[in-house]
Design an enzyme around this catalytic site. Sequence first.
Site, short mmCIF file in Angstrom:
data_model
loop_
_atom_site.label_atom_id
_atom_site.label_comp_id
_atom_site.label_asym_id
_atom_site.label_seq_id
_atom_site.Cartn_x
_atom_site.Cartn_y
_atom_site.Cartn_z
N ASP A 1 0.85 -1.19 0.00
CA ASP A 1 0.00 0.00 0.00
C ASP A 1 0.88 1.25 0.00
O ASP A 1 2.11 1.15 -0.13
CB ASP A 1 -0.95 -0.02 1.20
CG ASP A 1 -0.25 -0.05 2.55
OD1 ASP A 1 0.97 0.25 2.62
OD2 ASP A 1 -0.91 -0.35 3.55
N ALA A 2 0.30 2.41 0.17
CA ALA A 2 1.04 3.68 0.13
C ALA A 2 2.09 3.79 1.23
O ALA A 2 3.08 4.49 1.07
CB ALA A 2 0.06 4.85 0.21
#
Length: 144
Positions: free
Chosen positions: A24-25
Amino acid sequence: MTNSLDPKPPAFTFTHRVCYSDTDAAGFVYHGRYLEIFERSRAEWLAQRGLSPTKLINEFNIVMPVRELTMNFYKPGRLDDILHIDQVIEHRGRTQVTVKQTAQRKLPDSEELQVIASAVLHIVCVDTNTLKPKAWPDWLFLAD
């Protein structure tokens, strides 16, 4: 949490390198990706037996849908981690099996494995013609 507390040796282990698309980010393995990684492990378990979902459908008229699953997350997986996915059949009934899959990684400067996520899946054997539960074929589990 380490594997040393697990009294059952794994019946099958699959290795997966965490790539950019798994994260994810924040750079952690996105929780939904574990489902895909665990699925790849189960597909490889079949391949090691000379089987595939297509062969099970075309030659044996069975599919193996997941009926229920529970997941637990202990530590974040990260980009470039090498995950060791253990797969153990905890219970085999006539038409359903319970499979526990555990994602582990090696601790830095150690051979010790750290559990980062796990799932318990209830998988049903279903006849492709009637779409009703069907007894698991014994030959599927001979190597376990």
